[in-house]
Design a protein around this motif. Structure first.
Motif, PDB file in Angstrom:
ATOM      1  N   SER A   1      -7.160   7.312  -1.457  1.00 20.81           N
ATOM      2  CA  SER A   1      -6.062   8.119  -1.976  1.00 20.81           C
ATOM      3  C   SER A   1      -4.776   7.301  -2.038  1.00 20.81           C
ATOM      4  O   SER A   1      -3.708   7.849  -2.237  1.00 20.81           O
ATOM      5  CB  SER A   1      -5.871   9.346  -1.101  1.00 20.81           C
ATOM      6  OG  SER A   1      -5.554   8.940   0.208  1.00 20.81           O
ATOM      7  N   ASN A   2      -4.906   5.982  -1.850  1.00 19.00           N
ATOM      8  CA  ASN A   2      -3.718   5.136  -1.879  1.00 19.00           C
ATOM      9  C   ASN A   2      -3.637   4.335  -3.163  1.00 19.00           C
ATOM     10  O   ASN A   2      -4.645   4.089  -3.820  1.00 19.00           O
ATOM     11  CB  ASN A   2      -3.729   4.147  -0.713  1.00 19.00           C
ATOM     12  CG  ASN A   2      -3.792   4.859   0.615  1.00 19.00           C
ATOM     13  OD1 ASN A   2      -3.343   5.985   0.731  1.00 19.00           O
ATOM     14  ND2 ASN A   2      -4.372   4.198   1.589  1.00 19.00           N
TER      15      ASN A   2
ATOM     16  N   ILE B   1       1.104   5.172   0.298  1.00 21.66           N
ATOM     17  CA  ILE B   1       0.367   6.349   0.777  1.00 21.66           C
ATOM     18  C   ILE B   1       1.094   7.595   0.306  1.00 21.66           C
ATOM     19  O   ILE B   1       2.264   7.778   0.619  1.00 21.66           O
ATOM     20  CB  ILE B   1       0.306   6.355   2.309  1.00 21.66           C
ATOM     21  CG1 ILE B   1      -0.223   5.012   2.810  1.00 21.66           C
ATOM     22  CG2 ILE B   1      -0.555   7.496   2.811  1.00 21.66           C
ATOM     23  CD1 ILE B   1      -0.056   4.840   4.293  1.00 21.66           C
TER      24      ILE B   1
ATOM     25  N   THR C   1       0.853  -1.190   0.000  1.00 21.56           N
ATOM     26  CA  THR C   1       0.000   0.000   0.000  1.00 21.56           C
ATOM     27  C   THR C   1       0.887   1.237   0.000  1.00 21.56           C
ATOM     28  O   THR C   1       1.714   1.408   0.891  1.00 21.56           O
ATOM     29  CB  THR C   1      -0.903   0.016   1.239  1.00 21.56           C
ATOM     30  OG1 THR C   1      -1.590  -1.222   1.308  1.00 21.56           O
ATOM     31  CG2 THR C   1      -1.908   1.149   1.159  1.00 21.56           C
TER      32      THR C   1
END
Lengths: 353, 566
Positions: free
Chosen positions: B94-95, B58, B56
């Motif tokens: 938003s990832n 960010i 993931t």
């Protein structure tokens, strides 16, 4: 409207709910023997007490945050009969720092060692995995010793913060939409009472986590949001019944709003209990199975928070939401007039008796 | 007494029509799932259930959606470059989330890091015929093998510029560049890109740096200075940028010297060892000034080059990646745990339902099972159509959904009890109860659905899987309640068997129901009598033993429709 209030019998005494019936029968038949609304002050005090304890614990004890919030790397490896102190030494030698935590979780063949360290980069993870493999030769599902039997997860510090931020936004949006929906479907007093009950759910669930010291993970934070749906469902069912009972109450003078509301709660009490039990049963099996087979993890986090949430959610629907609704409704002049009318009429008939 | 036709309630329920609708829908879904599924009727599994890696990414700070999508495309390209099959790159909130199935995924971690932008003078260029690429066997995760490949590639492609110039003609550009990002900056290099193959000089050393010191790369570009746009005079697209200058920052001075040394010659801009642009130097850039590259590139290409110069390919920089690398064995254990928990949950709910509702409980359980089958088939279908993969949190959602689904019939059955309490017989109580229960079920599930949708839209990570299955079971719950539970219970209510209390589990309601029915009969009679025989004074005699068996306040008020109607 010819039926009189409790029929006078030969003895001349008004018939009240039969106290001889067992608690369970009264509960089961929903015959309304529980004074939940009349005792609302007691429940408010209880609620304030619980909320105070929870808030105090949250403020002074805080939460025990998982790796997702603190940042770091977690390595997992089948445990077999490995000595966890050896694991700690091996990891320390390979990354040059003592691991923050080494523990063995799960049961039977699924026992695994978990090692938590500071945030490691790709090469450090590889070094640690190689060292662990050389020392312990962990076996994959196929029974082959392989470095691939070692899993890892890395968390940057910002992850937990981002999840929490998203969760709070979701909570706000959810409360607004739900308030709108209930106000539209029922009335604003019900919407207010339901939202207050939800806030109570959030605080108490968080409080239980703080008091017991369960680890808080992103899954927990989000699970908390999911239980709000469940709790709200319960509240809506109770309100649905209250609404049905009080429809057209302004034109009658036999019972007050508070009495009808109390009746509604009583009629849905057994359902609330059934729902809670039925909701908790699968969760319980999830928690138990997850802990036995896997140790801690997503499944357990989600199930645990749901379980805590369902129980507080049921409490808040029954003992908080409806009493609050009655308190709000009693500020409505029309409802007040109606209540006065009922009481006056009752006094008169008692005087006549 | 003949059963009372419920007024207002669904006057003529058509149970068989509803049931067949359900099975038709189920059948069509089955066909659909069969048509799209690749490995039998199993849903696609998330990496936490089948093993694999999830990364993931960010973003740091603010960014807009276009940047995020651009980053997604670039990372997807990088993934394709790695040749790892089945990798998905999706935007979640938003990832950017990469999932790599299987155990070999060590490379996936670094995909989100900003790649290295370097600048080398061009010594020689030759065009490459399109598609004429040297296939390269993918090195499987093994670090030693990758290191060997890099060593071999260096031997061929780096070293003495004279020798490299001779090799260039015979050199075939590789499909996947093993040397990407691993080239030695102090030596000349054969590199490909932009439809050509090049011999490039060493990366220029920054002025005042020792031999092994810092060299000129993307780090020295002032990020805010990069812009792209259309140059009116040249009638071409243009990208301009500036190198840093100031104490200890020799980027601009080094660049100035480089342009001077390579006037009218090409300078290559490389990204991870691949040439992305090789403009000809038209003039010397004075120290501290901006350089502009004008060329035949499209607006998009100009924007992309600008982005590369600014961020080293990715338009956004990311935090340290969150990585979950799950061994297949652990994934399997999780899957088994989830399924076992689900099965036990089902059985517990069945037991509870049967204890409280007897045969009705069995009917309810049948609808619960059908609801599960429907959800399962839908999950298979979605797995191969919209690429939904079931993860651990999703399984948790399904298990929790069991309780939520069961709740619908609890609402219904408790409403039946309400109707019995008001003196209706079981048979007439069922349709009346459904009328009010169905409203409650829709309202309640609406709330659950709002919760699930909000969660799905706003939450990130594993929680979306949870919200998804929870929302799905909520919808299925309503569907099944209307097309299976209700018709089944209605059909049952028309059979004498289900009126027996041992079958419907409502034994405790019997007295209350009988008393209420009695009361209603009396009320009716009293009213008739009072009207007809008021003068004859019969009224008092009829009030009899009714009162003391009525236990509920509910019966204290004239609640039934019939009475209110008059």
């Amino acid at each position: 409207m010819s039926t009189p209030t409790p029929t006078a019998t030969e003895g001349g005494t008004a018939v009240r709910p039969d106290r001889a019936d067992s608690l369970f029968t009264r509960l089961y038949t929903g015959t309304g023997a529980f004074g939940i609304v009349p005792n609302r002050r007691k429940f408010y005090i209880l609620t304030i007490l619980i909320v105070t304890v929870c808030l105090a614990s949250i403020i002074f004890r805080g939460f025990s945050f998982g790796i997702d919030f603190t940042g770091g790397t977690k390595l997992t490896m089948p445990a077999g009969d490995i000595d966890k102190d050896r694991v700690a030494v091996v990891v320390e030698e390979s990354v040059g720092e003592e691991p923050q935590m080494v523990q063995i979780v799960g049961a039977g063949n699924s026992r695994i060692v978990e090692v938590e360290t500071r945030f490691l980069d790709t090469d450090e993870i590889l070094a640690a995995k190689n060292a662990l493999y050389d020392e312990f030769h962990p076996v994959t599902a196929d029974g082959v010793a392989s470095i691939e039997a070692i899993g890892d997860s890395a968390r940057s510090e910002s992850w937990g913060g981002q999840v929490t931020k998203n969760a709070l936004i979701a909570l706000g949006v959810f409360l607004v939409i739900v308030f709108g929906y209930i106000a539209f479907r029922f009335e604003w007093q019900m919407a207010t009472a339901a939202v207050v009950a939800l806030l109570y759910d959030v605080v108490t669930t968080a409080g239980v986590y703080s008091i017991v010291g369960f680890e808080v993970t992103p899954a927990t934070v989000i699970g908390l949001l999911a239980i709000l749906g469940f709790s709200l469902y319960d509240t809506v069912v109770v309100f649905d019944k209250v609404e049905e009972n009080t429809r057209g109450i302004r034109h009658t003078a036999s019972r007050t709003y508070a009495e009808e509301a109390n009746l509604g709660v009583n009629q849905t009490l057994m359902r609330s209990i059934h729902t809670t039990v039925i909701g908790v049963l699968p969760l319980l099996s999830l928690v138990v199975i997850a802990v036995i087979i896997l140790g801690v993890g997503t499944l357990q986090d989600l199930a645990l928070v749901q379980m805590v949430g369902i129980i507080t959610g049921t409490f808040s629907s029954v003992f908080l939401a409806t009493p609050l609704l009655v308190t709000l409704k009693n500020r409505d002049p029309e409802i007040r007039r109606q209540t006065a009318k009922v009481l006056a009429r009752r006094e008169k008939s008692e005087a006549n008796a | 007494m003949s059963p009372v036709r419920p007024r207002g309630a669904d006057a003529r329920p058509r149970p068989w029509a509803l049931l067949s609708t359900f099975f038709l829908v189920l059948f069509i879904l089955f066909l659909g799932a069969f048509a799209v599924a690749e490995r039998g009727l199993t849903p696609k599994l998330g990496i936490d259930l089948q093993g694999g890696t999830r990364v993931t990414l960010i973003p740091k700070g603010q960014h807009d959606d276009a940047d995020l999508r651009l980053a997604q495309d670039i990372i997807r390209d990088r993934v394709d470059g790695l040749g790892v099959a089945g990798t998905t790159v999706v935007i979640e909130g938003s990832n950017i989330v990469l999932t790599v199935p299987g155990e070999d995924s060590s490379q996936a971690r670094d995909l989100g890091t900003t790649s290295q932008l370097t600048i080398r003078p061009v010594l020689q260029v030759q065009p490459v015929a399109e598609g004429d690429l040297e296939p390269v066997p993918a090195a499987k995760g093994d670090r030693a093998a990758v290191a060997r490949e890099v060593d071999e590639a260096r031997k061929v492609r780096q070293g003495d510029p004279q020798q490299l110039t001779q090799t260039l003609a015979a050199f075939r550009c590789p499909e996947r560049d093993v040397l990407a990002g691993f080239d030695d900056p102090s030596q000349a290099l054969i590199a490909c890109g932009d439809g050509a193959k090049y011999v490039l000089g060493p990366v220029p050393l920054l002025i005042d740096e020792p031999e092994d010191g810092k060299r000129l790369d993307g780090q020295q570009i002032v990020k805010d200075s990069v812009s792209s746009g259309f140059n009116q005079q040249a009638a071409k697209n243009e990208v301009s940028f500036r190198f840093n200058a100031g104490p200890g920052q020799q980027g601009s001075a080094t660049w100035s010297r480089l342009t001077q040394e390579n006037l009218q010659r090409q300078i290559a801009i490389l990204l991870d060892g691949q040439v992305i642009s090789a403009p000809v130097v038209q003039g010397v850039t004075p120290v501290g000034s901006a350089t502009s590259i004008t060329g035949d590139f499209t607006t998009d290409e100009a924007a992309s080059l600008a982005a590369n110069l600014r961020y080293g390919a990715l338009p956004i920089s990311f935090e340290d990646p969150n990585v979950d690398n799950v061994p297949a064995s652990l994934g399997l254990a999780s899957l088994e745990a989830g399924l076992l928990a689900g099965a036990i949950g089902f059985l517990l709910v069945l037991a509870y339902s049967v204890v409280f509702y007897r045969l009705l409980g069995v009917l309810a359980f049948i609808s619960l099972l059908l609801s599960f089958v429907l959800t399962y088939v839908l999950l298979v279908f979605l797995g191969y159509t919209v690429d939904y993969s079931l993860d651990l949190a999703g399984i948790a959602g399904l298990v929790i959904g069991i309780g939520m689904t069961a709740d619908s019939y609890v609402v219904f059955f408790e409403r039946i009890k309400d109707e019995l309490r008001e003196g209706h017989r079981f048979r007439s109580a069922v349709p009346r109860a459904w009328k009010s229960a169905s409203r409650t079920i829709v309202t309640g599930n609406m709330v659950s659905l709002i919760g699930a949708v909000v969660l799905y839209l706003l939450a990130s990570g594993e929680v979306r899987g949870f919200a998804f299955t929870l929302g799905l079971t909520t919808v299925m719950d309503v569907l099944v309640a209307f097309t299976v539970t209700w018709p089944l219970v209605y059909l049952a209510s028309t059979r004498p068997l289900f009126a027996k209390t041992w079958a419907n589990g409502m034994g405790r309601m019997e007295n209350i129901q009988a008393a209420a029915a009695e009361q209603r009969r009396h009320d009716r009679k009293v009213d008739q009598v009072t009207e007809q025989d008021r003068d004859r004074g019969v009224t008092a005699a009829i009030r009899g033993p009714v009162g003391d068996t009525i236990t509920g306040p509910r019966t204290e008020r004239p609640a039934t429709d019939e009475e209110e109607g008059r």
